[in-house]
Design an enzyme around this catalytic site. Structure first.
Site, PDB file in Angstrom:
ATOM      1  N   GLY A  69      -5.832  34.926 -71.541  1.00  0.00           N
ATOM      2  CA  GLY A  69      -6.034  34.637 -73.094  1.00  0.00           C
ATOM      3  C   GLY A  69      -7.286  35.289 -73.211  1.00  0.00           C
ATOM      4  N   THR A  70      -7.659  34.634 -72.603  1.00  0.00           N
ATOM      5  CA  THR A  70      -9.758  35.246 -72.604  1.00  0.00           C
ATOM      6  C   THR A  70      -9.880  36.862 -73.556  1.00  0.00           C
ATOM      7  OG1 THR A  70     -10.946  33.199 -70.934  1.00  0.00           O
ATOM      8  CG2 THR A  70     -12.069  35.626 -72.279  1.00  0.00           C
ATOM      9  N   GLN A 177      -3.716  25.698 -76.947  1.00  0.00           N
ATOM     10  CA  GLN A 177      -3.078  24.970 -76.516  1.00  0.00           C
ATOM     11  C   GLN A 177      -2.019  24.033 -76.806  1.00  0.00           C
ATOM     12  OE1 GLN A 177      -4.157  22.775 -73.944  1.00  0.00           O
ATOM     13  NE2 GLN A 177      -6.517  24.221 -73.717  1.00  0.00           N
ATOM     14  N   SER A 194      -2.323  31.811 -74.068  1.00  0.00           N
ATOM     15  CA  SER A 194      -2.112  32.080 -72.462  1.00  0.00           C
ATOM     16  C   SER A 194      -1.482  31.130 -71.625  1.00  0.00           C
ATOM     17  CB  SER A 194      -4.055  31.336 -72.045  1.00  0.00           C
ATOM     18  OG  SER A 194      -4.407  31.860 -70.954  1.00  0.00           O
ATOM     19  N   ALA A 195      -0.545  32.170 -71.272  1.00  0.00           N
ATOM     20  CA  ALA A 195       0.108  31.388 -70.823  1.00  0.00           C
ATOM     21  C   ALA A 195       0.137  30.237 -69.302  1.00  0.00           C
ATOM     22  CB  ALA A 195       1.214  33.157 -69.435  1.00  0.00           C
ATOM     23  N   HIS A 196      -0.575  30.298 -68.923  1.00  0.00           N
ATOM     24  CA  HIS A 196      -0.886  29.603 -67.370  1.00  0.00           C
ATOM     25  C   HIS A 196      -1.224  28.191 -68.349  1.00  0.00           C
ATOM     26  CE1 HIS A 196      -5.517  30.207 -68.053  1.00  0.00           C
ATOM     27  NE2 HIS A 196      -4.843  29.103 -67.353  1.00  0.00           N
ATOM     28  N   CYS A 323     -23.144  15.888 -66.246  1.00  0.00           N
ATOM     29  CA  CYS A 323     -23.333  15.603 -65.142  1.00  0.00           C
ATOM     30  C   CYS A 323     -21.974  16.261 -64.078  1.00  0.00           C
ATOM     31  CB  CYS A 323     -23.775  13.977 -64.993  1.00  0.00           C
ATOM     32  SG  CYS A 323     -22.823  13.179 -65.538  1.00  0.00           S
TER      33      CYS A 323
END
Length: 469
Positions: A69-70, A177, A194-196, A323
């Site tokens: 996807g990136t 998303q 993005s498939a995942h 953090c």
């Protein structure tokens, strides 16, 4: 062990697993070859493209598969910007985009382009009018996610797309998303996913470029995937990704409304966490949101410790707290929204999440938060002076030295002493933790105190708070 981090990577869908195994036997050959095995592979690739295009809402010849996807985002942005160089080098995006967009924007700036960032409200949503106002005659491309990956807020993509179309500016939508839950509406020009994120295997992205959108692929030319995703693609993974997406659509069409079921479970978390824990801020739009995702932040809690304790209790969740980050800065999404970042928890439910697992999470969470707060020395009841103005000669200001202490200690120290000054008195917190710049104003908003502002200090910064109640 309940896995509640589908926004990062959803478990492999059963249909995707079956399709992957079958495609490993049938789809291993090069789909551009004319012999039998190549033709078989080509048929599988064409079928996968048609299924994905139908889910996206575009033509099959407008969609290509990418290694991630990136990569889809980067290829889409670079190709659109390069094709419209004569128009200008302006890029517009929201302040809460995925890091893939932000990194591409940094590269664009380094190459001489200009970037305009559009802010969001406290729910993480852009105003379509403000986004449209950021478009200029030299704007080459606009980018807007369909829904936020950290807080779940849906963006007004359809309205923004219409405004971009009026201005003659192509809009790239990051639908990573939201695509699992339905097609993205509106006259967008480019779309990446993005498939995942929807239960496909990792290593598969998709990029849709609608006809009429000027696009110039960057990098060395390649004959595969219309020149937009060079190299031999992972065909078995592509087939599995398309199968998962098709299965999700079929389930929704059959009346098995998993989205509605998960929306109810997430609504239960949104309502009950503040009741069970206290000193909690649930962030993101309560209505216009993804069905499976909720984010909340807990005052006086170390986010990293909280995630570790939840992991020990058997729950896998994510966080945007500083953090929990190697950069020691809060999530850029939470920062843009101006909400509390300490003790941040993102729960994103995968398909098939059992209601009993959500109930157990709600039972476990209060005790975990309480133990983390006790470990940090947060008092159960903080003694406070009566809420009255200062008397003549009375001390009206305190200074808290929290230098060298990380979140959430500066806020805890502020909470311990705010009751020692009269109404109208001030507490100045000295801190060199970047999170304090965000969390102290957020604490003031939650506790109805006045955040006066920040001033320079010899080391770090001085944050001034005035007691109002």
């Amino acid at each position: 062990m309940p896995y509640f981090d589908a926004a990062s990577a959803a478990p492999l869908h059963p249909v995707a697993r079956e399709a992957l195994l079958a495609a490993l036997d049938e789809g291993w050959a090069d789909p551009v070859r004319l012999y039998r095995e190549g033709r078989r592979a080509r048929m599988l690739l064409d079928a996968a493209r048609e299924a994905a295009a139908e889910a996206v809402g575009c033509r099959p010849d407008e969609l290509v598969f990418t290694p991630s996807g990136t990569q889809a985002v980067h290829s889409g942005m670079s190709g659109a910007l390069a094709a419209r160089r004569r128009v200008g080098r302006g890029l517009v995006h929201s302040a809460v985009e995925h890091s893939s967009v932000l990194h591409a924007a940094e590269a664009h700036t380094a190459a001489g382009g200009t970037v305009t960032q559009v802010g969001v409200d406290r729910t993480g949503r852009v105003a379509a009018g403000e986004f449209a106002a950021a478009l200029r005659p030299d704007t080459a491309l606009a980018c807007l996610q369909s829904a936020n990956h950290e807080v779940g807020t849906e963006q007004p993509v359809e309205e923004v797309a219409a405004r971009c179309q009026e201005a003659g500016v192509p809009l790239l939508v990051d639908a990573a998303q939201s695509l699992a839950w339905g097609p993205v509406p509106g006259a967008w020009s480019l779309l990446a996913a993005s498939a995942h994120k929807w239960g496909g295997p990792p290593g598969v992205g998709l990029l849709a470029v609608r006809k009429g959108t000027r696009f110039a692929p960057q990098g060395p030319a390649d004959e595969r995937e219309s020149g937009r995703a060079p190299g031999f693609g992972n065909l078995p993974a592509i087939v599995a990704a398309a199968a998962a997406l098709r299965a999700l659509r079929a389930e929704a069409a059959s009346g098995a409304d998993e989205a509605a079921r998960l929306r109810e479970l997430v609504g239960r978390i949104r309502t009950r966490v503040p009741e069970l824990v206290g000193e909690v801020e649930v962030v993101g739009d309560p209505v216009r949101r993804l069905p499976h995702l909720v984010t909340f932040s807990c005052l006086y809690v170390d986010g990293e410790v909280l995630l570790q304790e939840l992991d020990r209790a058997g729950f896998s969740v994510s966080s945007g707290s500083s953090c929990t980050s190697s950069t020691l800065t809060p999530s850029h999404v939470l920062r843009a929204m101006g909400v509390l970042s300490e003790g941040n928890v993102r729960v994103s439910l995968p398909y098939g999440t059992d209601e009993a697992e959500v109930e157990r999470f709600l039972q476990v969470l209060p005790g975990v938060v309480r133990s983390v707060r006790e470990r940090l020395g947060v008092p159960v009841e903080e003694p406070e002076m009566p809420g009255k103005p200062a008397a003549a000669g009375e001390e009206t200001g305190l200074v808290v030295d929290a230098l060298g202490k990380r979140c959430p200690i500066p806020v805890i120290e502020l909470a311990k002493v705010i009751g020692r000054v009269p109404v109208g008195g001030t507490v100045t917190v000295l801190s060199d933790d970047e999170a304090a710049r965000q969390d102290i104003p957020a604490w003031c908003a939650m506790r109805e105190q006045e955040y006066v502002g920040e001033r320079d200090a010899e080391r770090g910064a001085a944050y001034v708070v005035r007691r109002r109640v």
